[in-house]
Enzyme design. Structure first.
Site, PDB file in Angstrom:
ATOM      1  CE  LYS A   1       2.581  -1.582   2.456  1.00  0.00           C
ATOM      2  NZ  LYS A   1       3.828  -1.276   1.784  1.00  0.00           N
TER       3      LYS A   1
ATOM      4  CE  LYS B   1       1.823   0.022  -1.194  1.00  0.00           C
ATOM      5  NZ  LYS B   1       3.198   0.255  -1.677  1.00  0.00           N
TER       6      LYS B   1
HETATM    7 ZN   LIG Z   1       6.310   2.743  -4.010  1.00  0.00          ZN
END
Ligand SMILES: [Zn+2]
Length: 329
Positions: free
Chosen positions: A254, A201
């Site tokens: 993401k 991420k």
């Molecule tokens: Zn978080």
């Protein structure tokens, strides 16, 4: 053979022909619909920076879920806005927490049973400071502490699994959290609950609108000491390898659009199912362009999702899930 014997346009002449040679498909079942659950009843509070997205009370969540199921959407990704927050994020692992209650309500809805219920596992929506782990003061400011956060994340994952989550999805980016959650699940009778890890991420400006939606903006500092630097693809591959070693069953990439090359690299490297999250900023900038009449809404939505599928994502979390499912019907 080359031109004039070879003519690439031969196979583009009609829609049936184009459909026959289409390499990538997009179906409602590939889509995951994120929902933000808040306390109350009959609450449907619009989020200013995300037109068409709402904070929903549990009764409204059940209604959304029933509609999503009737559209053939694959699943839901659940986030919670608790009644109150504290430094220990106790709302995240409270048996009566907002997402835990919603999961029980969804499990009682026949329609919602057709959906895969994915519960986000993080602390930032539940901490008063808005960081994804426990914060301690240091000489130069503050630190988000890795190891003490693991226990709370493991408790959160377990609590959500016990409340009915079909999948738990840690998004915090603490080191070692997949292993901590896996062992908590296995020790407490949830050995069959899969972990979908947000393995790589990135610290991204595109999360901005989400923080309004989930009321989770950090009160100080930023998340760059735990989320990844957007410049690094080799590091992303290491993160993925480590999460899989720790027991992740699938991974979620993401953001999506600015990181399509990372999705492709992951797809070519590992054999587990891969999803991607078309994050709030990707949604909001498209919505802004639609409002101005600058882009063709229907075509741009489907193209943005198809691009993510083509990059290698098997499924996509997107705020366009309902709209896209209707377009695909
Ligand atoms: Zn978080």
């Amino acid at each position: 053979m080359s031109f004039p014997e070879t003519r690439m346009r031969r196979l583009r002449q009609t829609e049936p022909l184009r459909a026959l040679v289409r390499e990538t498909s997009l179906n409602p079942g590939d889509l995951i619909y994120p929902l933000f659950i808040c306390p109350g009843e009959a609450v449907r509070r619009p989020i200013g920076s995300m037109p068409g997205v709402f904070n929903l009370s549990i009764d409204e969540v059940v209604r959304e879920a029933e509609e999503a199921a009737s559209l053939g959407i694959g699943g839901l990704l659940l986030f919670g806005l608790p009644e109150s927050k504290d430094e220990q994020a106790s709302g995240a692992y409270d048996d009566k927490g907002i997402v835990q209650q919603a999961l029980r309500a969804l499990k009682n809805s026949p329609a919602a049973k057709k959906l895969v219920l994915i519960a986000d596992v993080c602390l930032c929506e539940y901490t008063s400071h808005g960081h994804c782990g426990i914060v301690s003061e240091t000489r130069d400011g503050f630190e988000v502490e890795n190891d003490p956060s693991l226990d709370l994340l493991a408790r959160t994952g377990l609590s959500l699994a016990q409340a009915g989550a079909d999948i738990v999805a840690p998004s915090d980016m603490m080191d070692g959290r997949v292993a901590a959650i896996r062992s908590a699940l296995d020790d407490e009778g949830c050995a069959n609950t899969p972990i979908l890890s947000y393995a790589s991420k990135f610290a991204s400006a595109f999360y901005g609108p989400f923080r309004e939606a989930a009321d989770s903006a950090p009160q100080f500092g930023d998340r760059k000491t735990y989320q990844m630097d957007g410049a690094n693809i080799r590091e992303a591959m290491r993160e993925i390898d480590l999460d899989l070693e720790e027991g992740a069953d699938m991974i979620l990439m993401k953001p999506a659009m600015p990181y399509l090359d990372v999705i492709r690299a992951a797809r070519e490297r590992v054999d587990v199912p891969i999803g991607a999250y078309q994050v709030s900023g990707e949604y909001s900038m498209l919505q802004a362009a639609f409002e101005k009449g600058w882009l063709d809404r229907d075509r741009a939505i489907l193209e943005s999702l198809l691009g993510i599928r083509r990059a290698g994502a098997g499924f996509i979390a997107t705020y366009f899930a309902k709209v896209a499912a209707k377009l695909l019907a």
